[in-house]
Write a protein that holds these residues in place. Structure first.
Motif, PDB file in Angstrom:
ATOM      1  N   GLN A 248      12.322  10.688  12.148  1.00 39.34           N
ATOM      2  CA  GLN A 248      11.001  11.164  11.737  1.00 39.34           C
ATOM      3  C   GLN A 248      10.818  10.826  10.258  1.00 39.34           C
ATOM      4  O   GLN A 248      11.618  11.248   9.425  1.00 39.34           O
ATOM      5  CB  GLN A 248      10.868  12.687  11.925  1.00 39.34           C
ATOM      6  CG  GLN A 248      10.940  13.142  13.347  1.00 39.34           C
ATOM      7  CD  GLN A 248       9.655  12.810  14.107  1.00 39.34           C
ATOM      8  OE1 GLN A 248       8.607  12.599  13.538  1.00 39.34           O
ATOM      9  NE2 GLN A 248       9.772  12.765  15.423  1.00 39.34           N
ATOM     10  N   GLU A 249       9.764  10.083   9.936  1.00 43.66           N
ATOM     11  CA  GLU A 249       9.500   9.730   8.551  1.00 43.66           C
ATOM     12  C   GLU A 249       9.427  10.987   7.692  1.00 43.66           C
ATOM     13  O   GLU A 249       8.757  11.958   8.064  1.00 43.66           O
ATOM     14  CB  GLU A 249       8.196   8.947   8.450  1.00 43.66           C
ATOM     15  CG  GLU A 249       7.884   8.467   7.057  1.00 43.66           C
ATOM     16  CD  GLU A 249       6.599   7.655   6.984  1.00 43.66           C
ATOM     17  OE1 GLU A 249       6.480   6.850   6.054  1.00 43.66           O
ATOM     18  OE2 GLU A 249       5.715   7.828   7.843  1.00 43.66           O
ATOM     19  N   TYR A 250      10.101  10.978   6.550  1.00 43.80           N
ATOM     20  CA  TYR A 250      10.107  12.155   5.683  1.00 43.80           C
ATOM     21  C   TYR A 250       8.747  12.370   5.027  1.00 43.80           C
ATOM     22  O   TYR A 250       8.216  13.477   5.041  1.00 43.80           O
ATOM     23  CB  TYR A 250      11.195  12.045   4.606  1.00 43.80           C
ATOM     24  CG  TYR A 250      11.037  13.095   3.541  1.00 43.80           C
ATOM     25  CD1 TYR A 250      11.247  14.443   3.835  1.00 43.80           C
ATOM     26  CD2 TYR A 250      10.620  12.770   2.259  1.00 43.80           C
ATOM     27  CE1 TYR A 250      11.056  15.427   2.877  1.00 43.80           C
ATOM     28  CE2 TYR A 250      10.443  13.748   1.296  1.00 43.80           C
ATOM     29  CZ  TYR A 250      10.651  15.065   1.607  1.00 43.80           C
ATOM     30  OH  TYR A 250      10.457  16.036   0.656  1.00 43.80           O
ATOM     31  N   SER A 251       8.166  11.329   4.456  1.00 48.05           N
ATOM     32  CA  SER A 251       6.909  11.481   3.731  1.00 48.05           C
ATOM     33  C   SER A 251       6.171  10.157   3.679  1.00 48.05           C
ATOM     34  O   SER A 251       6.786   9.099   3.591  1.00 48.05           O
ATOM     35  CB  SER A 251       7.179  11.972   2.300  1.00 48.05           C
ATOM     36  OG  SER A 251       5.985  12.068   1.563  1.00 48.05           O
ATOM     37  N   THR A 252       4.851  10.227   3.689  1.00 47.42           N
ATOM     38  CA  THR A 252       4.028   9.027   3.533  1.00 47.42           C
ATOM     39  C   THR A 252       3.569   8.878   2.078  1.00 47.42           C
ATOM     40  O   THR A 252       2.906   7.903   1.746  1.00 47.42           O
ATOM     41  CB  THR A 252       2.793   9.087   4.447  1.00 47.42           C
ATOM     42  OG1 THR A 252       2.032  10.254   4.118  1.00 47.42           O
ATOM     43  CG2 THR A 252       3.199   9.116   5.912  1.00 47.42           C
ATOM     44  N   ILE A 253       3.914   9.824   1.236  1.00 48.32           N
ATOM     45  CA  ILE A 253       3.500   9.788  -0.168  1.00 48.32           C
ATOM     46  C   ILE A 253       4.270   8.703  -0.905  1.00 48.32           C
ATOM     47  O   ILE A 253       5.493   8.637  -0.839  1.00 48.32           O
ATOM     48  CB  ILE A 253       3.738  11.154  -0.846  1.00 48.32           C
ATOM     49  CG1 ILE A 253       2.888  12.231  -0.186  1.00 48.32           C
ATOM     50  CG2 ILE A 253       3.454  11.069  -2.344  1.00 48.32           C
ATOM     51  CD1 ILE A 253       3.242  13.650  -0.597  1.00 48.32           C
TER      52      ILE A 253
END
Length: 171
Positions: free
Chosen positions: A105-110
Motif C-alpha cells: 500500500q503506497e504510504y503517501s502521494t505527497i
C-alpha cells in the motif's frame, strides 16, 4: 552472503547490536543499475517472519538538504529541542521521505512537486511525516528500526560498489 553488524537504536535511542545485513549478488546488481540510471535505490525490509513488508527508497541529495532546511525552520519556530524526542522527529522526517509502501500500500502521494502549503510553516516534509504522529510508539520504533536496516544496507552497498570484488556481481 556477506554480513555486516548493525547497531539498532530503539525509539528510546538505546544502542545494542541486534541484526546483521545480508548483501546478495542481486542486491549489488540492482544497486549498481540504480546508480547508472541516476535513480534512487529501492528495497524491501521484511519483518515479523515476512508478515510485514516495508518498501524504502534512498533519498536524493536535495531531499537530505530539505530535511536540513526543515530542521532550521523548526529551530526558528521553536519546535526543535536538544533532546532525544527531537532526534526522533528528525528520524521521522527522513523515514517519511524514504518510505514508499507498507504491505504494497503506497504510504503517501505527497511529493515536493505536488505539495501546496496552506500556511508559511507547511512543508511537504511535515505533510509526509504528519500521519506518523498518530502511530503508536511501538509501531514507529519498528519502522525506524526497519529504516535503519535499509540505510545500513545502502551504506554497505555503496562501499561494495567501490571494491574490486563488486565487479564479479555485475559481470
Amino acid at each position: 552472503m556477506e554480513t555486516q553488524t548493525l547497531v539498532n537504536p530503539s525509539i528510546e535511542m538505546n544502542r545494542e547490536p541486534l541484526k546483521t545485513i545480508d548483501i546478495s549478488t542481486e542486491d549489488k546488481e540492482r544497486f549498481f543499475k540504480s546508480m547508472l540510471a541516476d535513480k534512487p535505490f529501492e528495497d524491501t525490509v521484511y519483518l515479523f517472519d515476512g508478515q510485514l513488508k516495508i518498501r524504502f527508497r534512498s533519498m536524493t541529495v536535495k531531499e537530505n538538504n530539505d530535511v536540513v532546511d526543515q530542521i532550521i525552520k523548526d529551530r526558528k519556530n521553536n519546535v526543535a529541542a536538544d533532546n532525544d524526542a527531537y532526534m526522533i522527529t528528525i528520524s521521522t522526517y527522513r523515514l517519511a521521505l524514504s518510505l514508499l509502501a507498507i504491505d504494497d500500500q503506497e504510504y503517501s502521494t505527497i511529493s515536493k512537486d505536488k505539495f501546496q502549503a496552506f500556511t508559511e510553516n507547511d512543508t511537504y516534509i511535515l505533510a509526509r511525516s504528519r500521519p506518523m504522529q498518530e502511530w503508536g510508539t511501538a509501531k514507529l520504533s519498528v519502522f525506524l528500526d526497519a529504516f535503519q536496516i535499509f540505510e545500513t544496507k545502502v551504506v554497505k552497498l555503496t562501499s561494495e560498489v567501490q571494491s574490486k570484488n563488486f565487479w564479479k556481481a555485475s559481470a
